[in-house]
Design a protein around this motif. Structure first.
Motif, short mmCIF file in Angstrom:
data_model
loop_
_atom_site.label_atom_id
_atom_site.label_comp_id
_atom_site.label_asym_id
_atom_site.label_seq_id
_atom_site.Cartn_x
_atom_site.Cartn_y
_atom_site.Cartn_z
N ASN A 29 8.22 85.99 99.07
CA ASN A 29 7.82 86.89 97.99
C ASN A 29 6.34 87.20 98.12
OD1 ASN A 29 10.37 86.64 96.94
ND2 ASN A 29 9.79 85.18 95.34
N VAL A 30 6.00 88.49 98.22
CA VAL A 30 4.60 88.87 98.30
C VAL A 30 4.28 89.80 97.13
CG1 VAL A 30 2.81 90.03 99.67
CG2 VAL A 30 4.50 88.58 100.81
N ALA A 31 3.14 89.52 96.45
CA ALA A 31 2.65 90.39 95.38
C ALA A 31 1.39 91.08 95.86
CB ALA A 31 2.36 89.57 94.13
N TYR A 32 1.22 92.35 95.47
CA TYR A 32 0.05 93.12 95.90
C TYR A 32 -0.78 93.47 94.67
CZ TYR A 32 2.93 93.55 100.09
OH TYR A 32 3.70 93.28 101.19
N LEU A 33 -2.07 93.07 94.68
CA LEU A 33 -2.99 93.39 93.58
C LEU A 33 -4.19 94.11 94.18
CD1 LEU A 33 -3.72 90.42 91.14
CD2 LEU A 33 -2.68 92.61 90.59
N HIS A 34 -4.66 95.13 93.50
CA HIS A 34 -5.86 95.81 94.00
C HIS A 34 -7.08 94.94 93.80
CE1 HIS A 34 -8.91 98.85 94.73
NE2 HIS A 34 -7.94 99.53 95.34
N ARG A 35 -8.01 94.99 94.76
CA ARG A 35 -9.21 94.14 94.70
C ARG A 35 -10.03 94.43 93.44
NH1 ARG A 35 -11.10 91.18 98.91
NH2 ARG A 35 -10.08 92.47 100.48
N ASP A 36 -9.96 95.66 92.91
CA ASP A 36 -10.74 96.00 91.72
C ASP A 36 -9.97 95.74 90.42
OD1 ASP A 36 -12.85 96.77 93.29
OD2 ASP A 36 -12.12 98.83 93.47
N CYS A 37 -8.77 95.18 90.54
CA CYS A 37 -7.99 94.89 89.34
C CYS A 37 -8.73 93.83 88.53
CB CYS A 37 -6.62 94.37 89.76
SG CYS A 37 -5.64 93.81 88.38
N GLU A 38 -8.82 94.06 87.23
CA GLU A 38 -9.64 93.19 86.40
C GLU A 38 -9.16 91.74 86.45
OE1 GLU A 38 -10.92 92.90 81.80
OE2 GLU A 38 -10.29 94.88 82.50
N ILE A 39 -7.85 91.55 86.43
CA ILE A 39 -7.33 90.18 86.39
C ILE A 39 -7.60 89.45 87.70
CG2 ILE A 39 -4.97 90.69 87.16
CD1 ILE A 39 -4.25 88.66 84.76
N TYR A 40 -7.60 90.19 88.80
CA TYR A 40 -7.90 89.57 90.09
C TYR A 40 -9.31 88.98 90.07
CZ TYR A 40 -9.32 89.11 94.93
OH TYR A 40 -9.81 88.62 96.11
N ARG A 41 -10.24 89.72 89.48
CA ARG A 41 -11.63 89.26 89.45
C ARG A 41 -11.82 88.16 88.42
NH1 ARG A 41 -14.58 94.17 91.47
NH2 ARG A 41 -16.31 93.59 90.14
N ALA A 42 -11.19 88.34 87.26
CA ALA A 42 -11.40 87.39 86.17
C ALA A 42 -10.83 86.01 86.49
CB ALA A 42 -10.77 87.92 84.88
N GLU A 43 -9.74 85.98 87.23
CA GLU A 43 -9.07 84.70 87.47
C GLU A 43 -9.59 83.97 88.68
OE1 GLU A 43 -7.20 83.01 85.67
OE2 GLU A 43 -6.40 84.39 84.18
N GLY A 44 -10.44 84.62 89.47
CA GLY A 44 -10.89 83.94 90.68
C GLY A 44 -9.76 83.68 91.65
N PHE A 45 -8.80 84.61 91.70
CA PHE A 45 -7.70 84.51 92.66
C PHE A 45 -8.23 84.57 94.09
CE2 PHE A 45 -4.74 86.65 89.44
CZ PHE A 45 -4.05 85.49 89.18
N GLN A 46 -7.46 84.04 95.01
CA GLN A 46 -7.74 84.20 96.43
C GLN A 46 -6.53 84.83 97.10
OE1 GLN A 46 -8.74 80.01 97.45
NE2 GLN A 46 -10.32 80.99 98.67
N ALA A 47 -6.76 85.53 98.21
CA ALA A 47 -5.62 86.03 98.98
C ALA A 47 -4.75 84.84 99.37
CB ALA A 47 -6.10 86.76 100.22
N LEU A 48 -3.45 85.03 99.35
CA LEU A 48 -2.44 84.02 99.66
C LEU A 48 -2.24 82.99 98.54
CD1 LEU A 48 -2.52 83.24 103.47
CD2 LEU A 48 -1.43 85.08 102.22
N ALA A 49 -3.02 83.08 97.46
CA ALA A 49 -2.79 82.19 96.32
C ALA A 49 -1.39 82.46 95.76
CB ALA A 49 -3.83 82.45 95.24
N LYS A 50 -0.81 81.43 95.16
CA LYS A 50 0.50 81.63 94.52
C LYS A 50 0.27 82.12 93.10
CE LYS A 50 4.05 79.88 97.06
NZ LYS A 50 5.48 80.04 97.11
N ILE A 51 0.92 83.19 92.73
CA ILE A 51 0.81 83.68 91.36
C ILE A 51 2.20 83.76 90.74
CG2 ILE A 51 -1.30 84.98 91.86
CD1 ILE A 51 0.38 87.52 91.71
N GLU A 52 2.20 83.74 89.41
CA GLU A 52 3.45 83.82 88.69
C GLU A 52 3.51 85.20 88.03
OE1 GLU A 52 4.87 80.19 86.78
OE2 GLU A 52 5.17 81.37 84.97
N VAL A 53 4.62 85.89 88.24
CA VAL A 53 4.81 87.23 87.68
C VAL A 53 5.93 87.14 86.64
CG1 VAL A 53 5.40 89.62 88.21
CG2 VAL A 53 4.17 88.23 89.90
N GLN A 54 5.66 87.62 85.42
CA GLN A 54 6.67 87.55 84.37
C GLN A 54 6.94 88.93 83.78
OE1 GLN A 54 6.34 84.39 81.41
NE2 GLN A 54 4.57 83.62 82.54
N ALA A 55 8.20 89.17 83.50
CA ALA A 55 8.59 90.40 82.81
C ALA A 55 9.95 90.19 82.17
CB ALA A 55 8.66 91.57 83.79
#
Lengths: 524, 524
Positions: A29-55
């Motif tokens: 499973n791969v998720a794609y986030l834009h580098r300028d996405c606010e949550i990407y910056r706020a959370e201190g995510f790294q490429a290849l980090a595991k994230i949880e997607v909910q809907a």
């Protein structure tokens, strides 16, 4: 109430819009986030980090890829690769929330196993649960598989692992007794006895809901082969309906959620060709228990190029199976069989499907060894029934096969699962081929199962269903120089070349004087 | 001439156009091919298959992702993720050729290691070469690391692995003698002695070209910390020039290609927190030999929460280092040190850089334990010089530090590598923080290195350079109830919450009566 320790407390819970990204990343499973996405910056995510997607109350875990191109995903979007999108099962454009995935809770137990420690039942339960819910990265998964392989789980641990694996999936209850099943530990190319045993046993009226895996390291599994004749991948409800109506089925176990952890583990075991005793027992018995079987006939072939190469080794493995089966409440009967050479003539899904159907049709070209072995196994299974006397099973099985009742039963099962066009007398073989001939005159005194499997896999089996090896000489055949030994089929030039390379290293046959014929280790 | 066995024979060699795809996949090379691309169909590729991409005589290996959207890549294009594109180093729109990557040749040796067999020097050479050239998948890499960790390499195998690793990278020759280096096996937070030892030893005129790794499982490595003061990632030619001019450097080893295999292995060891004796020795000695060191001072700290927890264990490790170092032709001096608590006050890159600079400045707030340990280590290194009498080293080191010559040397090295703004009296700490106070009055009798490191890492160190833990009480400090023990810094709310969670499980301090103070295992 605010609990300051909670991961989601204080972290931004930002809504993004779901986008299906047209990239096929296979099982990952791969998720794609834009580098300028606010949550990407706020959370201190790294490429290849595991994230949880909910809907909509559903959630999946995915590895993060960071995108610098708004045509792939915009700053307010969350992209998912094709399979991840399908698993989440929510439409394009829907609102999703994203958060960092908490590390799997069983990681400390994994570290203890890597360090060589013995794990408890609780440890295995936690690990298997995390694996089944895709909380392990590829690295963690591999570490678990290799650590269990090397450290040699003790037999209590094998039971813990088997039990944990049987508990994470669906569990079937057929509400009758006995529910019989058979399984071979593998390693013998062409050994498609299940596809004969199931119709024979079901024709006798025993309940035999057979679920099989796809090939792990072999050129074909029962599911790969059956897939040429019928759909093997069906919803759970349909599967149970078929079994109740026809007393048997030949389905792929993975799609029925019977042992979801096993499916994930296989994704690592397959590329590493790992198949240790503990993992073999856990994989097989967890699925049998989850499938609701009460009785299991287990086939352990022995031969110089089989998985098990000596009688003491076979006996050790038998005892491990018996120990764990007893703890799990399943009756097991272990049969040790002749594994000196491939069973039947074909190696590869289409060729093996041809062999099976020819045996069912009592066709003149049907391979006798496949017929004989299947009858003996079916006979032993029939003897699980209280009303069959010891020793009578073989004769009953032969009557069912010879009378055409087994073929009729197979046709019923195929029709119920979803029939596909397949003519055993004109199997859909791959377009490219080459022949391998006897380098000298003499008797075929040895056939290397491993090398023949390697050649068939190099040629593209089981992925390319029409690829593989068709044997025209077996142990004991007297051949003249230049006589055809086998034919190799491949779908692509690269794979044909790979298979040819494999044959150049070794053709897998030894031609010698008749007295050099390998002795039969086992009479069954 | 046609060699029928060659893989590329008969396979389509189609030219595609290179496209940079704006996706950051971190250390993993990913190639994107459209599902309708002719070569994808002709070669029978699978998603996640390894493919080889060639252009202008350069080649890289990448995992394949299959694309269904022509806005990402068209049918005549081959896309590469950002790092893969940079590594190939060929402009957008250039012609590239694509072929299936041949499986790594050392895979059979890997399988033998997984099965617990002993490997030969040749086996290790082949495996390490394949690893360094990125021919191993993540799964294969993990299997190698875990198999070597569990099976406990014997000491000959450790030498084979070390030797193989030192041979795949660049090897430096400084054309003088001695070339000295120091290394600590790690496990003690804040232990940044290298950044003090190098300027002291270099100020004395000894050649000390120090290359360090980034943190594997700790909250900061020397390279992570030095990076706040100067560039650590520089071209090989610049590095050698700096060393010749200033007698020392403090650089990141990975960027100098000294042990490319180690860098790849760390990418797996890090997430698994694996650090076995054999891999530790191989990682350290391969880099020292490749860096051209003739003499090495090795620091093995002992303590109840250090990597090494008893004197017999330390002695076993010392002998393994001595055995392999001798076979590799490097003189080693092993020092066993006090590892009962963190060294210095800060844990995390910015906090540790502050401690180091304050010691160099002879600042009143400088941590005495960091100063004393560094002087002792530097003293032992100075005694590698033929003209320094045994026992005189400590005094010489102290004179160099007290006189400000060590600070001047550090400033020269920083300027040469590329100075960054850093004020040790106002270090750039992360914006969020919380304090941890003594739950009762008493004496600090134990500090848990592992727990403090865990808290600092939860807070984001070493990735977030300003995050970590600042200690205000050390072993033996008498505290009143509610007195400040340490402050935790984090850059993001999630990480602050994670660190708080870690503190809630254990603050890592034991307060008790003075007689409960852990005994010092070692006098050095």
């Amino acid at each position: 109430m605010t609990t300051p320790g909670k991961a989601d407390n204080g972290s931004k819970s930002m809504q993004l819009t779901l986008k299906r990204v047209g990239i096929d990343t296979y099982r990952e499973n791969v998720a794609y986030l834009h580098r300028d996405c606010e949550i990407y910056r706020a959370e201190g995510f790294q490429a290849l980090a595991k994230i949880e997607v909910q809907a909509r109350g559903k959630r999946i875990l995915a590895s993060l890829n960071v995108v610098d191109d708004t045509s792939i995903v915009g700053c307010q979007q969350l992209g998912l690769s094709e399979e991840a999108f399908a698993i989440l099962g929510v439409p394009d454009g829907e609102a999703v929330t994203v958060s960092p995935a908490e590390p799997a809770r069983s990681i400390p137990a994994l570290h203890r196993k890597i360090a060589g420690e013995r794990l408890s039942a609780d440890d295995f339960n936690r690990i298997v649960k995390d694996i089944a819910s895709h909380r392990y990265s590829k690295i963690e998964l591999t570490a678990f598989v290799v650590a269990c392989n090397q450290g040699e789980l003790d037999r209590e641990e094998v039971f813990f692992l088997s039990d944990a694996m049987s508990k994470v999936g669906r569990k079937l209850d057929w509400h009758e007794h006995p529910v019989v099943d058979k399984h071979c530990i593998g390693g013998i190319p062409g050994n498609r006895t299940s596809m004969l045993v199931v119709p024979i046993v079901a024709a006798h009226g025993m309940l035999c809901p057979k679920t099989s895996s796809r090939a792990i390291t072999s050129p074909a599994g029962t599911a790969d082969t059956m897939e040429l004749l019928a759909t093997v991948d069906m919803p759970f409800e349909l599967l149970t309906e078929i079994v109740h109506r026809h007393r048997g089925c030949l389905a792929w176990g993975g799609s029925s959620d019977l042992s979801p952890a096993d499916d994930v583990l296989i994704s690592v075991e397959r590329p590493l060709s790992i198949d240790s005793p503990g993992q073999m027992v856990a994989s097989i018995l967890s699925k049998k228990v989850a499938a609701g079987s009460s009785h299991l006939l287990l086939d352990i072939p022995i031969g110089p190029t089989a998985k098990v190469r000596s009688m003491p080794e076979a006996q050790r493995l038998r005892k491990l199976f018996e120990f764990v089966a007893k703890r799990m409440g399943i009756t097991i009967d272990v049969v040790i069989t002749d594994g000196r050479q491939p069973i039947g003539n074909g190696i590869g899904p289409a060729l093996e499907a041809r062999d099976v159907m020819q045996v069912l049709q009592n066709h003149a070209d049907a391979p006798m060894d496949l017929r004989q072995k299947s009858l003996r196994l079916a006979g032993r299974m029939l003897e699980f029934a209280p009303d069959v006397r010891g020793g009578d099973g073989f004769g009953i099985a032969r009557d069912i096969l010879d009378s055409g009742r087994a073929l009729t039963k197979m046709q019923d099962i195929i029709a119920a699962q979803g029939k596909k066009d397949f003519d055993p007398n004109q199997p859909p073989l791959s377009a490219l081929s080459f022949e391998v001939k006897a380098p000298v005159a003499g008797t075929v005194v040895a056939i290397d199962n491993v090398q023949l499997a390697r050649i068939a896999r190099s040629a593209g089996a089981p992925r390319a269903k029409g690829s593989g090896v068709d044997l025209l000489a077996k142990l004991g055949t007297v051949v003249s120089q230049g006589q055809l030994l086998y034919r190799v089929y491949a779908a692509y030039p690269t794979e044909l070349a790979f298979a040819r390379q494999a044959c150049e290293r070794s053709i897998g046959y030894i031609i010698g004087p008749p007295e050099a014929l390998q002795p039969l280790f086992v009479e069954y």
